[in-house]
Scaffold this active site. Sequence first.
Site, PDB file in Angstrom:
ATOM      1  N   ALA A  28       1.348  -1.126  -0.495  1.00  0.00           N
ATOM      2  CA  ALA A  28      -0.277  -0.004   0.314  1.00  0.00           C
ATOM      3  C   ALA A  28       0.557   1.025   0.392  1.00  0.00           C
ATOM      4  O   ALA A  28       1.962   1.063   0.531  1.00  0.00           O
ATOM      5  CB  ALA A  28      -0.347  -0.113   1.072  1.00  0.00           C
ATOM      6  N   GLY A  45       0.252  -5.033   0.853  1.00  0.00           N
ATOM      7  CA  GLY A  45      -0.981  -5.263  -0.205  1.00  0.00           C
ATOM      8  C   GLY A  45      -0.018  -6.053  -1.680  1.00  0.00           C
ATOM      9  O   GLY A  45      -1.354  -6.366  -2.287  1.00  0.00           O
ATOM     10  N   GLU A  50      -0.094  -9.165  -1.332  1.00  0.00           N
ATOM     11  CA  GLU A  50      -1.689  -9.709  -1.444  1.00  0.00           C
ATOM     12  C   GLU A  50      -2.527  -9.993  -2.248  1.00  0.00           C
ATOM     13  O   GLU A  50      -3.186 -10.609  -2.463  1.00  0.00           O
ATOM     14  CB  GLU A  50      -2.301  -8.805  -0.398  1.00  0.00           C
ATOM     15  CG  GLU A  50      -2.538  -9.095   1.492  1.00  0.00           C
ATOM     16  CD  GLU A  50      -2.902  -7.531   2.696  1.00  0.00           C
ATOM     17  OE1 GLU A  50      -2.531  -6.458   1.578  1.00  0.00           O
ATOM     18  OE2 GLU A  50      -3.457  -7.595   2.649  1.00  0.00           O
ATOM     19  N   GLU A  61       3.023  -5.181   7.758  1.00  0.00           N
ATOM     20  CA  GLU A  61       2.365  -4.300   8.158  1.00  0.00           C
ATOM     21  C   GLU A  61       2.872  -3.865   9.989  1.00  0.00           C
ATOM     22  O   GLU A  61       2.074  -2.487   9.950  1.00  0.00           O
ATOM     23  CB  GLU A  61       0.504  -4.939   8.089  1.00  0.00           C
ATOM     24  CG  GLU A  61       0.220  -4.084   6.510  1.00  0.00           C
ATOM     25  CD  GLU A  61       1.083  -5.669   5.790  1.00  0.00           C
ATOM     26  OE1 GLU A  61       1.487  -6.229   5.904  1.00  0.00           O
ATOM     27  OE2 GLU A  61      -0.233  -5.906   4.759  1.00  0.00           O
TER      28      GLU A  61
END
Length: 255
Positions: A62, A107, A110, A130
Site C-alpha cells: 500500500a 498489499g 496480498e 504491516e
Amino acid sequence: MAVDLTSYEEFALITLNRPEALNALSFRIIGEIGDAIDAATVTDARAILFTGAGDKAFCAGADIKELRNRPLTDQRQGSELGQAVFSKLDTAPIPSVALINGYAFGGGLELALACTFRLASPNAKVGLPEIKLGLIPGYGGTQRLPRLIGEARALEMIMTGRTVDAEEAERVGLVHGVVDGDLLEEGVTFTRRVTRFSLPALQFARDAVRRATGISLTEGLKVEADLSTLAYRTADAEEGMAAFEEKRKPDFKDA
Ligand code: DAK
C-alpha cells in the site's frame, strides 16, 4: 494510468507501472487493477499474468504516504475496496498468475496471494510488514496466507513482519516455483501447463477447491458432486473422454 493492460501471447498481462515508488498501491491504482481485471476477463485471454514495472519490485505494498491522516470510515472503505478488487480473481472465469519479480510486500503480496498461482524470481523478497507500521494486513492477507501456508507459519510471518526470500517462499508453498531466466517467458510456459485444458473445467476445479476451506467436508463433497457433474456435462468433457478412447489429443473448445 499506472496500471497497463496488454496482451502477451494468449494471455492478458497486467503491469503495475509506478516504478519510481516500487509500484506501491494507491487507492487509484487499486481501482485501476479492478478495471484491468474486468477488461481482461471479457477478452479471449486464457489467463491473467501480473507483473511489476522496473527491475526491483513486483509491488512494495500500500502507498504508505497516502494511507496517513485519513478518516476511519475512509480506511474501512479502503480495506473493503482492496479486498473486493483482489477477490475478483477468485471468481474470474480464467486463472491468474503473479510473476513476483522483486519485492512483494503488504498489499503487493496480498495481490499475489489472491492469484491462482505465484512464481518468483530468485531475487524476490516477500512479506507482510504491516505490523512494523502499527497496522495489520487489510487486503486479504490475514485470510489468504493461513489458507496457503497454514496458521502457524502465517502467524509468524504476520506477527514478525519479516521478509521471506524466494527459496523459503517456495519451500513453504507460498510460491509455486522460483524461476531462473526470463520470468515472463517462464511464466507463460508454466501457465500453459494449465490453460491448455478446458477453461470451464478449470473454473469448476478452482471453484471447488476455493470453497473447500470455508465449509465442512460433508458440504464440500456436495459442492464437488455438483461441480464435477457440471463439468461432465460440458462438450469438452465429452471431447476429452472421446479423445482418450480414440488415443488422440483432445481438442478443447472451452464449452
Ligand atoms: N509506499 C509509498 N512509497 C513507497 C513504498 C510504499 N509502500 N515503498 C517504496 N516507496 C517509495 C520510497 O518512498 C522511495 O521514494 P522516494 O523517497 O525516492 O520518493 C521509492 O519508493 C524507492 O524506495 P526505497 O528508496 O525505499 O527503495 P529501497 O530499495 O531502499 O527499499 C523497500 C525497498 C521495498 C525495502 C522499501 O522501499 C520499503 O521498505 N518499502 C515499504 C514496504 C512496506 O512497508 N510496504 C507497506 C506494507 S503495509 C489498510 C490497512 C493496511 C494496509 C492497507 C490498507 N486499510 C485499513 C485501508 C497495509 C498495507 C500495506 O501494504
